[in-house]
Scaffold this motif. Sequence first.
Motif, PDB file in Angstrom:
ATOM      1  N   TRP A  29       0.827  -1.200   0.000  1.00  0.00           N
ATOM      2  CA  TRP A  29       0.000   0.000   0.000  1.00  0.00           C
ATOM      3  C   TRP A  29       0.865   1.255   0.000  1.00  0.00           C
ATOM      4  O   TRP A  29       0.616   2.198  -0.737  1.00  0.00           O
ATOM      5  CB  TRP A  29      -0.918  -0.014   1.222  1.00  0.00           C
ATOM      6  N   TRP A  32       2.365   1.694  -3.395  1.00  0.00           N
ATOM      7  CA  TRP A  32       1.379   2.192  -4.362  1.00  0.00           C
ATOM      8  C   TRP A  32       1.132   3.682  -4.157  1.00  0.00           C
ATOM      9  O   TRP A  32       1.040   4.444  -5.116  1.00  0.00           O
ATOM     10  CB  TRP A  32       0.077   1.407  -4.209  1.00  0.00           C
ATOM     11  N   LEU A  33       1.041   4.111  -2.894  1.00  0.00           N
ATOM     12  CA  LEU A  33       0.860   5.536  -2.615  1.00  0.00           C
ATOM     13  C   LEU A  33       2.052   6.357  -3.089  1.00  0.00           C
ATOM     14  O   LEU A  33       1.889   7.450  -3.620  1.00  0.00           O
ATOM     15  CB  LEU A  33       0.631   5.758  -1.114  1.00  0.00           C
ATOM     16  N   GLN A  34       3.249   5.820  -2.922  1.00  0.00           N
ATOM     17  CA  GLN A  34       4.439   6.521  -3.380  1.00  0.00           C
ATOM     18  C   GLN A  34       4.447   6.627  -4.898  1.00  0.00           C
ATOM     19  O   GLN A  34       4.805   7.673  -5.452  1.00  0.00           O
ATOM     20  CB  GLN A  34       5.694   5.796  -2.892  1.00  0.00           C
ATOM     21  N   LEU A  35       4.026   5.573  -5.588  1.00  0.00           N
ATOM     22  CA  LEU A  35       3.934   5.598  -7.041  1.00  0.00           C
ATOM     23  C   LEU A  35       2.954   6.666  -7.495  1.00  0.00           C
ATOM     24  O   LEU A  35       3.235   7.449  -8.409  1.00  0.00           O
ATOM     25  CB  LEU A  35       3.518   4.230  -7.571  1.00  0.00           C
ATOM     26  N   LYS A  36       1.776   6.724  -6.880  1.00  0.00           N
ATOM     27  CA  LYS A  36       0.775   7.720  -7.252  1.00  0.00           C
ATOM     28  C   LYS A  36       1.264   9.130  -6.952  1.00  0.00           C
ATOM     29  O   LYS A  36       0.995  10.066  -7.707  1.00  0.00           O
ATOM     30  CB  LYS A  36      -0.557   7.456  -6.525  1.00  0.00           C
ATOM     31  N   ALA A  37       1.996   9.310  -5.856  1.00  0.00           N
ATOM     32  CA  ALA A  37       2.541  10.629  -5.534  1.00  0.00           C
ATOM     33  C   ALA A  37       3.556  11.061  -6.589  1.00  0.00           C
ATOM     34  O   ALA A  37       3.590  12.225  -6.997  1.00  0.00           O
ATOM     35  CB  ALA A  37       3.182  10.611  -4.153  1.00  0.00           C
ATOM     36  N   GLN A  38       4.379  10.125  -7.054  1.00  0.00           N
ATOM     37  CA  GLN A  38       5.339  10.440  -8.112  1.00  0.00           C
ATOM     38  C   GLN A  38       4.631  10.784  -9.414  1.00  0.00           C
ATOM     39  O   GLN A  38       5.035  11.694 -10.128  1.00  0.00           O
ATOM     40  CB  GLN A  38       6.297   9.272  -8.324  1.00  0.00           C
ATOM     41  N   GLU A  39       3.549  10.062  -9.732  1.00  0.00           N
ATOM     42  CA  GLU A  39       2.791  10.363 -10.944  1.00  0.00           C
ATOM     43  C   GLU A  39       2.168  11.755 -10.861  1.00  0.00           C
ATOM     44  O   GLU A  39       2.194  12.511 -11.827  1.00  0.00           O
ATOM     45  CB  GLU A  39       1.697   9.317 -11.170  1.00  0.00           C
ATOM     46  N   LEU A  40       1.596  12.091  -9.700  1.00  0.00           N
ATOM     47  CA  LEU A  40       1.009  13.416  -9.537  1.00  0.00           C
ATOM     48  C   LEU A  40       2.069  14.503  -9.599  1.00  0.00           C
ATOM     49  O   LEU A  40       1.843  15.568 -10.174  1.00  0.00           O
ATOM     50  CB  LEU A  40       0.250  13.498  -8.210  1.00  0.00           C
TER      51      LEU A  40
END
Length: 84
Positions: A29, A32-40
């Motif tokens: 989890w 996944w949150l770190q990945l989404k933060a990088q995408e944003l």
Amino acid sequence: MTDPNLYLTMASAALVGLAMLTFAALTGWRGWLQLKAQELHAAGDIAADRTVSHSVPSASARIEIADLKERIRKLEAIAAGVDL
């Protein structure tokens, strides 16, 4: 079969297994949150680059966009079978 040590061993093994699964899920989890933060963050950088280079459109560009919108409206009306 009524040995209390058997029940204690089974309960502790189940608890350890549950803790391992919980730790693995939490790690996934957070990843996944770190990945989404990088995408944003990357999307924010791209949007910031676009706004800096094209902050104010020229008058001719606005007129051209309005003309294209009008053409699209007319084409949609034709496609819908509405007489203008």
